[in-house]
Each structure stands twice: as C-alpha cells, then as structure tokens.
Design an enzyme around this catalytic site. Structure first.
Site, mmCIF file in Angstrom:
data_model
loop_
_atom_site.group_PDB
_atom_site.id
_atom_site.type_symbol
_atom_site.label_atom_id
_atom_site.label_comp_id
_atom_site.label_asym_id
_atom_site.label_seq_id
_atom_site.Cartn_x
_atom_site.Cartn_y
_atom_site.Cartn_z
ATOM 1 N N SER A 114 0.836 -1.204 0.000
ATOM 2 C CA SER A 114 0.000 0.000 0.000
ATOM 3 C C SER A 114 0.875 1.262 0.000
ATOM 4 O O SER A 114 1.652 1.456 -0.935
ATOM 5 C CB SER A 114 -0.970 -0.054 1.176
ATOM 6 O OG SER A 114 -1.990 0.881 1.003
ATOM 7 N N ASP A 116 -10.158 -5.537 -3.084
ATOM 8 C CA ASP A 116 -9.546 -4.521 -2.223
ATOM 9 C C ASP A 116 -10.422 -3.266 -2.253
ATOM 10 O O ASP A 116 -10.629 -2.661 -3.311
ATOM 11 C CB ASP A 116 -8.136 -4.230 -2.784
ATOM 12 C CG ASP A 116 -7.332 -3.281 -1.926
ATOM 13 O OD1 ASP A 116 -7.929 -2.390 -1.301
ATOM 14 O OD2 ASP A 116 -6.097 -3.439 -1.918
ATOM 15 N N HIS A 155 -7.416 -5.965 1.039
ATOM 16 C CA HIS A 155 -6.224 -5.130 1.280
ATOM 17 C C HIS A 155 -5.399 -5.616 2.478
ATOM 18 O O HIS A 155 -4.383 -5.030 2.796
ATOM 19 C CB HIS A 155 -6.690 -3.692 1.528
ATOM 20 C CG HIS A 155 -5.622 -2.651 1.390
ATOM 21 N ND1 HIS A 155 -4.988 -2.388 0.201
ATOM 22 C CD2 HIS A 155 -5.067 -1.799 2.304
ATOM 23 C CE1 HIS A 155 -4.102 -1.414 0.376
ATOM 24 N NE2 HIS A 155 -4.121 -1.050 1.649
#
Ligand code: GSH
Length: 282
Positions: free
Chosen positions: A149, A225, A258
C-alpha cells in the site's frame, strides 16, 4: 551508531530481532525489525526490504506477514522499518490515520512543521542501510525491496529511483500514482507543497513516464480490495509500463482484499521471486 536490542527471538532456525536507534535524519529514536536466517559464521546474506502501509509500525508485517519460513529457506535477511518518525516532539494530526505519524509516505518533507522530522526517504535510502551494513551479516551488493500500500508506493519509488541498488522490486496493493489519488495528493501537498512538479519523484507512474526503468518488477493486487478504485488504481501502472515498454508482472488476484490475509498468502511467492533474482547476482 548506537543500536539497542529491543528483543531477539529464535524463529525458523534464525533470529527475529527488534532494534531501536537514535536517527540523525528524523531526529527521533527509530525502531525496526530484522529477521536473520541461520547462517555459517562469516557468511553474508542478501537483503529484502519491506516497507509497510498506513497506520503500521515495524510490527504489523512481523506479526502477520508470514515471511520467515521463506526467508529461512532462501537465506534472505528481511528488514521492516517503521513508517514515520515517532515521539512526543513530532508534529502529528492525531485525528487523521492517513497523515502524520504512521503515514510518512517515504518522502523528505520540505514544508513546515513536517520538514524537521519527516525524512523517511533519506532514512530508508541512506541512514538505515549504513546501520544495517555495520550491524548485520548483510551483503549490501544484493538488495531487493517490497512493500504494501503506502509501503508499496515506497518500494516502487525508492526502487525505481535506485534501480542500480535493487536487484528486483515488488509490491502488494501499492499506491501507484499518489499524485492523482486522495491519500497521496493530501500527503504530498502537505509534506512537499503545492508544486506538483516536486511530487513526481515520489510517484511511481510519474517516474516511469519521466524515464525511470527497472527490469524486474512484480505487483500483486487483490480484486476485492476496498481501496483499489479510489486510492490504488493499478491500471495506471499497467498503462505506464506498457507505454514505456517496461516488462512488469502485474497480477490481479481474484477475491483478495487489502489486508495481511492477502499479503501473507503471496509473501512466500515474492520472497522466492526476489531470491531467484538475488541469486543470479552471485
Ligand atoms: N482501515 C484502515 C486503513 C488503513 C489500512 O488499511 N492500513 C493498511 C495499510 S494501507 C494496514 O496494513 N493496516 C494495518 C494492518 O492491517 O495490520 C485504518 O483505518 O486503520
């Protein structure tokens, strides 16, 4: 260089350590995690850096990333730094999870009041590597980088800017074009100022558009996600690589979100992929 051992724990035949040190770059104490596999006396091993995402410290991947078995198998040292400076004297926006502490975005801030302590680029690119070289059995001629991320953004941008330093670059659910999405635009504007030209060296897609290349890049992105559409926008990286003729392996992984459930699923795969490239450096 003063290194303090916070903890050292035997795992998978090696040692999972947590260490802290006073950082010249951030002007604070910094904590990081290092896994050193079992090795022969005097042996030096290649290094895989892992940069974490928003709200994380060194501990999230250490506890949930499931990298140790693969690193032990391939003889790779795994380094997990913190995501920002910490401490009472460090300015913060405590009501915002995506800015300030836990959200350093791997930049050297130039705007007040952030510029004094928020120097994560120089910390990761220069200060911590020197400390690792001095303190661990690391072969710094063989380094690769990954992250998740915001840390995927860090891995891609630091990797693309330092393409000679890193044998291979990978990322899990990276922010690929921070200059064009809310998380990144907010952070870059505050850390760097409103001049968007200054953001481009902190934006993987912009770096590729501006000529940066790396021959070995791997990205995994979950299709379930929640952040994919608004913040991550993997398609922008696919387009940039295609337009640049840069051979990147960008995999959309069906049904994954995620979280560290996703990262841990593909972690061993990334370690093995980096190991293959790092071993070809010998
Ligand atoms: N919903 C999250 C957004 C931040 C987030 O998802 N952080 C990711 C990286 S961008 C993470 O790894 N969180 C810590 C964890 O899952 O252990 C929150 O508010 O804390």
């Amino acid at each position: 260089m003063t290194l303090r051992t916070v903890s050292e724990t035997r795992s998978h035949g090696g040692i999972q350590g947590v260490y802290s040190h006073p950082s010249i770059e951030t002007g604070t104490d910094m904590t990081f995690a290092v896994f050193v596999p079992d090795h022969e006396p005097g042996e030096k091993m290649p290094v895989l850096w892992y940069l974490s995402g928003l709200t994380c410290t060194h501990a999230n991947v250490m506890e949930k990333g499931e990298y140790r078995a693969a690193c032990a198998e391939h003889g790779i040292i795994f380094i997990a730094p913190d995501t920002s400076p910490r401490g009472d004297g460090v300015p913060d926006t405590s009501d915002e999870y995506d800015f300030g502490k836990g959200a350093g975005f791997y930049v050297d801030a130039v705007q007040q009041p952030w510029s004094k302590h928020y120097r994560m680029r120089s910390y990761i690119e220069r200060e911590l590597p020197d400390l690792i070289t001095a303190s661990f059995p690391a072969d710094m001629q063989r380094q690769s980088i990954t992250g998740h991320s915001m840390g995927g953004h860090g891995a891609l941008t630091i990797g693309l800017r330092g393409s000679d330093r890193f044998t291979s670059i990978s990322a899990f659910s990276p922010i690929v074009a921070p200059g064009k999405v809310p998380w990144g635009a907010k952070a870059l504007a505050r850390y760097l100022g409103e001049d968007r030209a200054a953001w481009r060296e902190y934006d993987a897609v912009a770096l590729i558009e501006d000529g940066a290349r790396h021959p070995h890049m791997l990205v995994d992105q979950g299709t379930a996600d929640n952040f994919l559409e608004e913040q991550l926008q993997t398609h922008q990286l696919i387009t940039a690589c295609k337009d640049a003729g840069m051979p990147a392996e960008i995999r959309m992984q069906d049904g994954y979100d995620h979280s560290y459930f996703f990262i841990s699923t593909f972690m061993a795969d990334h370690v093995a992929w980096h190991a293959k490239h790092l071993k070809s450096e010998i």
